[in-house]
Scaffold this active site. Structure first.
Site, PDB file in Angstrom:
ATOM      1  N   SER A 234      -6.799   8.139   2.400  1.00 23.89           N
ATOM      2  CA  SER A 234      -5.696   8.655   1.585  1.00 23.89           C
ATOM      3  C   SER A 234      -5.400   7.642   0.488  1.00 23.89           C
ATOM      4  O   SER A 234      -5.885   6.515   0.525  1.00 23.89           O
ATOM      5  CB  SER A 234      -4.459   8.830   2.463  1.00 23.89           C
ATOM      6  OG  SER A 234      -4.069   7.555   2.962  1.00 23.89           O
ATOM      7  N   LYS A 235      -4.565   8.056  -0.447  1.00 23.68           N
ATOM      8  CA  LYS A 235      -4.174   7.176  -1.560  1.00 23.68           C
ATOM      9  C   LYS A 235      -3.504   5.911  -1.005  1.00 23.68           C
ATOM     10  O   LYS A 235      -3.807   4.796  -1.395  1.00 23.68           O
ATOM     11  CB  LYS A 235      -3.210   7.953  -2.457  1.00 23.68           C
ATOM     12  CG  LYS A 235      -2.925   7.291  -3.797  1.00 23.68           C
ATOM     13  CD  LYS A 235      -2.172   8.294  -4.666  1.00 23.68           C
ATOM     14  CE  LYS A 235      -1.570   7.790  -5.910  1.00 23.68           C
ATOM     15  NZ  LYS A 235      -1.910   6.587  -6.526  1.00 23.68           N
ATOM     16  N   ARG A 236      -2.596   6.117  -0.030  1.00 19.95           N
ATOM     17  CA  ARG A 236      -1.843   4.992   0.530  1.00 19.95           C
ATOM     18  C   ARG A 236      -2.773   4.010   1.230  1.00 19.95           C
ATOM     19  O   ARG A 236      -2.688   2.805   1.061  1.00 19.95           O
ATOM     20  CB  ARG A 236      -0.794   5.545   1.517  1.00 19.95           C
ATOM     21  CG  ARG A 236       0.239   4.531   1.991  1.00 19.95           C
ATOM     22  CD  ARG A 236       1.262   5.198   2.880  1.00 19.95           C
ATOM     23  NE  ARG A 236       0.623   6.001   3.920  1.00 19.95           N
ATOM     24  CZ  ARG A 236       0.106   5.515   5.046  1.00 19.95           C
ATOM     25  NH1 ARG A 236       0.126   4.210   5.268  1.00 19.95           N
ATOM     26  NH2 ARG A 236      -0.439   6.316   5.948  1.00 19.95           N
TER      27      ARG A 236
ATOM     28  N   GLU B 129      -4.986   2.078  -1.236  1.00 20.30           N
ATOM     29  CA  GLU B 129      -4.234   1.012  -1.900  1.00 20.30           C
ATOM     30  C   GLU B 129      -4.075  -0.204  -0.998  1.00 20.30           C
ATOM     31  O   GLU B 129      -4.263  -1.336  -1.410  1.00 20.30           O
ATOM     32  CB  GLU B 129      -2.861   1.523  -2.347  1.00 20.30           C
ATOM     33  CG  GLU B 129      -2.933   2.192  -3.718  1.00 20.30           C
ATOM     34  CD  GLU B 129      -1.666   2.976  -4.068  1.00 20.30           C
ATOM     35  OE1 GLU B 129      -0.665   2.850  -3.348  1.00 20.30           O
ATOM     36  OE2 GLU B 129      -1.717   3.723  -5.064  1.00 20.30           O
TER      37      GLU B 129
END
Length: 495
Positions: A263-265, A268
């Site tokens: 996922s994006k989270r 990151e």
């Protein structure tokens, strides 16, 4: 395979092109180009106006071009099946949604958002954890199946808002063959009566997708695993329209190194760039990203890992795509990047390195920079490293890396002092790598030490770092005056 292959990459312009989207595009492209006369279509699925992001379509087009995935048909490219933006095809969808209503496979629904919420609350209270509008609940709702015909006609005439929903059968097993997963079956009782046409007259993804794949004569739909649960609704629509469905292949998820979907989270927190734009801005080699993504869920079945786009086209086949998720290994991507950087001649890298140097406020001489590039090539992971790691080629180190200072010992200043003495006796023309190495040997012979006690502090003095390109050619390139100055500074500062 008979007939020519037509595939499409059909992203929604709701943000920057995700790395998973680029892999989907790549697999479609490799599949199309691996077949004679295969066609790779770009279709922009912009029917969700609420989530439309300005500039997203442009980003998709630029990202595909950067990666070398040349589109055969699409917006700005033309083709006989256009237009290639769904927002420009609105009338077609309406006509097909109405056709399904006439055939009894879809119906008008007039429920307000409040009524839909009430239905969900009611079902949750009676113990249904995931309530939906389906074969059972539709009969207690406000739609053309429950209202008298005259009432329906009146509502439509008065222009009240409505949606068109697919009438999913209550008890049916929907089976189809997936090119990657084999036979897949779904029970229709698990599906909701999907909205096909929204109240603003725009189609949902599901209707637009099926209609366009048919009208654009798409032969193979290759898309992410997240669309697998929608496939049975699409298969039903093909059946109701009396159309031959395309072959389908659902690609494995891209997983995070710490487990679960990338996922994006998660990306990151793990330092993984998530959008193709990040890779463009960080100046990754496009060939490296393509080669890496090709192997993220597929392999040619041997130990080979490095392939050009043409070789990938030759080798790619859907039956070698895995069913299970593929872990995004960032270290492996860096390994690919290093490989492709080293393959490129200094001549080709020069304009890019020069531009980065200028961004860093440096204005190096062309001939000098062209000598630095081959020297650094085996040490860098990304093109900016030529400048960030090689900054000492342009200016004296202002400070010394902490790790490197551990190599500075009690006898370092004495050994370096002896070496400087020898450098001062050398003429400019004899200041070259081979002779510089001989002088190192003389010093370590005189002091009876190994190479390390002199080479390590010498590297720290000239570069400020404990690692870097081959030392004596580096000193040769820096020149006599600079080298002596830097060593004397280090002796003074570090003692």
């Amino acid at each position: 395979m008979e007939g020519s292959v037509r595939v499409r990459f059909a992203p929604s312009p709701t943000g920057l092109l995700h790395i998973g989207g680029l892999r989907t595009a790549l697999y479609n492209y490799l599949f199309a180009k691996g077949h004679r006369d295969g066609v790779f279509v770009l279709r922009i699925e912009d029917t969700d106006q609420a989530r439309y992001v300005e500039g997203a379509e442009n980003d998709i087009v630029e990202s595909l071009e950067w990666a070398g995935l040349n589109v055969d048909e699409g917006p700005g490219k033309g083709g006989e099946f256009g237009p290639y933006r769904q927002s420009e095809r609105k009338e077609r969808y309406e006509q097909y949604a109405e056709q399904l209503v006439e055939q009894g496979h879809a119906y008008y629904a007039f429920d307000t958002p409040v009524e839909l919420e009430d239905m969900r609350e009611r079902l949750k209270k009676s113990g249904n954890p995931s309530p939906k509008y389906d074969a059972i609940t539709r009969m207690s709702m406000k739609n053309s199946l429950t209202l008298p015909r005259e009432e329906v006609d009146r509502i439509l005439e008065e222009g009240e808002e409505y949606v068109i929903r697919l009438k999913v059968p209550r008890r049916e097993t929907i089976r189809f063959e997936d090119e990657i997963r084999g036979f897949v079956s779904f029970e229709s009782k698990g599906l909701d009566d999907q909205v096909l046409l929204k109240s603003d007259g725009m189609p949902t993804y599901h209707l637009a997708n099926v209609v366009d794949d048919h009208l654009m004569e798409i032969t193979d739909v290759i898309r992410g695993e997240e669309w697998l649960s929608s496939a049975p609704k699409h298969i039903l629509m093909y059946e109701y329209f009396g159309w031959e469905p395309p072959r389908m292949a659902h690609l494995p998820l891209i997983m995070s190194p710490s487990g679960g979907k990338l996922s994006k989270r998660k990306a990151e927190s793990e330092g993984i760039p998530i959008n193709t734009r990040d890779y463009i801005e960080q100046e990754f080699e496009p060939e490296a990203l393509v080669n890496f993504l090709a192997y993220l869920g597929w392999s040619p079945g041997d130990d080979s890992e490095l392939h050009t786009m043409d070789e990938l086209i030759e080798l790619f086949a859907l039956d070698r795509v895995s069913k299970g998720g593929a872990v995004f290994d960032y270290k492996k991507l860096i390994w690919y990047n290093e490989h492709y950087l080293r393959e490129k001649p200094a001549e080709q890298l020069y304009p890019r390195v020069k531009a980065i140097a200028e961004e860093h406020g440096l204005s190096p001489d062309e001939a000098y920079l062209k000598e630095i590039i081959p020297l650094m090539k085996d040490r860098v992971s990304k093109i900016e490293d030529f400048v960030t790691m090689g900054r000492f080629f342009f200016e004296d180190p202002e400070e010394y890396e902490e790790q490197a200072l551990k190599k500075w010992k009690d006898n370092s200043a004495e050994l370096l002092g002896a070496y400087v003495g020898k450098l001062k006796e050398m003429d400019e023309e004899e200041f070259e790598a081979g002779k510089l190495k001989d002088k190192i040997k003389e010093v370590i012979g005189e002091y009876d030490v190994g190479f390390g006690p002199l080479m390590m502090p010498l590297r720290v003095a000239v570069s400020g770092m404990g690692y870097g390109p081959d030392l004596t050619p580096t000193i040769e390139l820096l020149g006599k005056e600079t080298t002596i100055r830097r060593i004397e500074t280090a002796i003074k500062r570090l003692g």
